[in-house]
Scaffold this motif. Sequence first.
Motif, short mmCIF file in Angstrom:
data_model
loop_
_atom_site.label_atom_id
_atom_site.label_comp_id
_atom_site.label_asym_id
_atom_site.label_seq_id
_atom_site.Cartn_x
_atom_site.Cartn_y
_atom_site.Cartn_z
N ASP A 1 0.88 -1.18 0.00
CA ASP A 1 0.00 0.00 0.00
C ASP A 1 0.91 1.23 0.00
O ASP A 1 1.33 1.72 1.05
N TRP A 2 1.26 1.69 -1.19
CA TRP A 2 2.24 2.75 -1.34
C TRP A 2 1.84 4.04 -0.64
O TRP A 2 2.68 4.73 -0.07
N GLU A 3 0.56 4.39 -0.67
CA GLU A 3 0.12 5.64 -0.05
C GLU A 3 0.40 5.64 1.45
O GLU A 3 1.03 6.56 1.98
N ASN A 4 -0.02 4.59 2.15
CA ASN A 4 0.23 4.51 3.60
C ASN A 4 1.71 4.35 3.91
O ASN A 4 2.20 4.88 4.90
N PHE A 5 2.42 3.59 3.06
CA PHE A 5 3.85 3.41 3.25
C PHE A 5 4.56 4.77 3.21
O PHE A 5 5.37 5.08 4.08
N LEU A 6 4.24 5.59 2.22
CA LEU A 6 4.88 6.90 2.10
C LEU A 6 4.48 7.84 3.22
O LEU A 6 5.31 8.61 3.72
N VAL A 7 3.22 7.79 3.66
CA VAL A 7 2.79 8.62 4.78
C VAL A 7 3.60 8.27 6.02
O VAL A 7 4.11 9.14 6.72
N GLU A 8 3.74 6.98 6.32
CA GLU A 8 4.51 6.56 7.50
C GLU A 8 5.98 6.90 7.35
O GLU A 8 6.64 7.29 8.31
N LEU A 9 6.50 6.75 6.15
CA LEU A 9 7.91 7.05 5.92
C LEU A 9 8.19 8.53 6.12
O LEU A 9 9.16 8.91 6.76
N LEU A 10 7.33 9.38 5.59
CA LEU A 10 7.57 10.82 5.64
C LEU A 10 7.10 11.46 6.94
O LEU A 10 7.74 12.39 7.45
N ASP A 11 6.00 10.97 7.50
CA ASP A 11 5.45 11.59 8.72
C ASP A 11 5.73 10.80 9.98
O ASP A 11 5.53 11.30 11.08
#
Length: 110
Positions: A93-103
């Motif tokens: 799930d790229w969207e959640n992955f990126l949110v967790e990675l960045l935030d």
Amino acid sequence: MPAVITVEFLAERGPSLMWRVGRELLHRGLTSMSGCGDVRMWPALPRERPSSWLLLESQEVEALFEVPVAPLAEWLDATYRVTSAEAEMDGLDWENFLVELLDGPGAPSE
């Protein structure tokens, strides 16, 4: 998640440790220097039974393991038959992955 191998190290005394290592890092580390930062792997000097060194580092601990190449290579090959390298990120799930990675974990989502 096929791209990540979870390894649990059990201690006789004290808590166990969990490390997550990229499958590709392990695969490449059988034949050449692989990884950077907390996890690195590279082949040992040639000898009768080929092996690689696996180095795990954190602020609290450092551990160096000698890993026999043949059993790890066979196991990795079996994992690639189940999920190819090309398909290993399909379920992410790229969207959640990126949110967790960045935030960071637990960040509010919109």
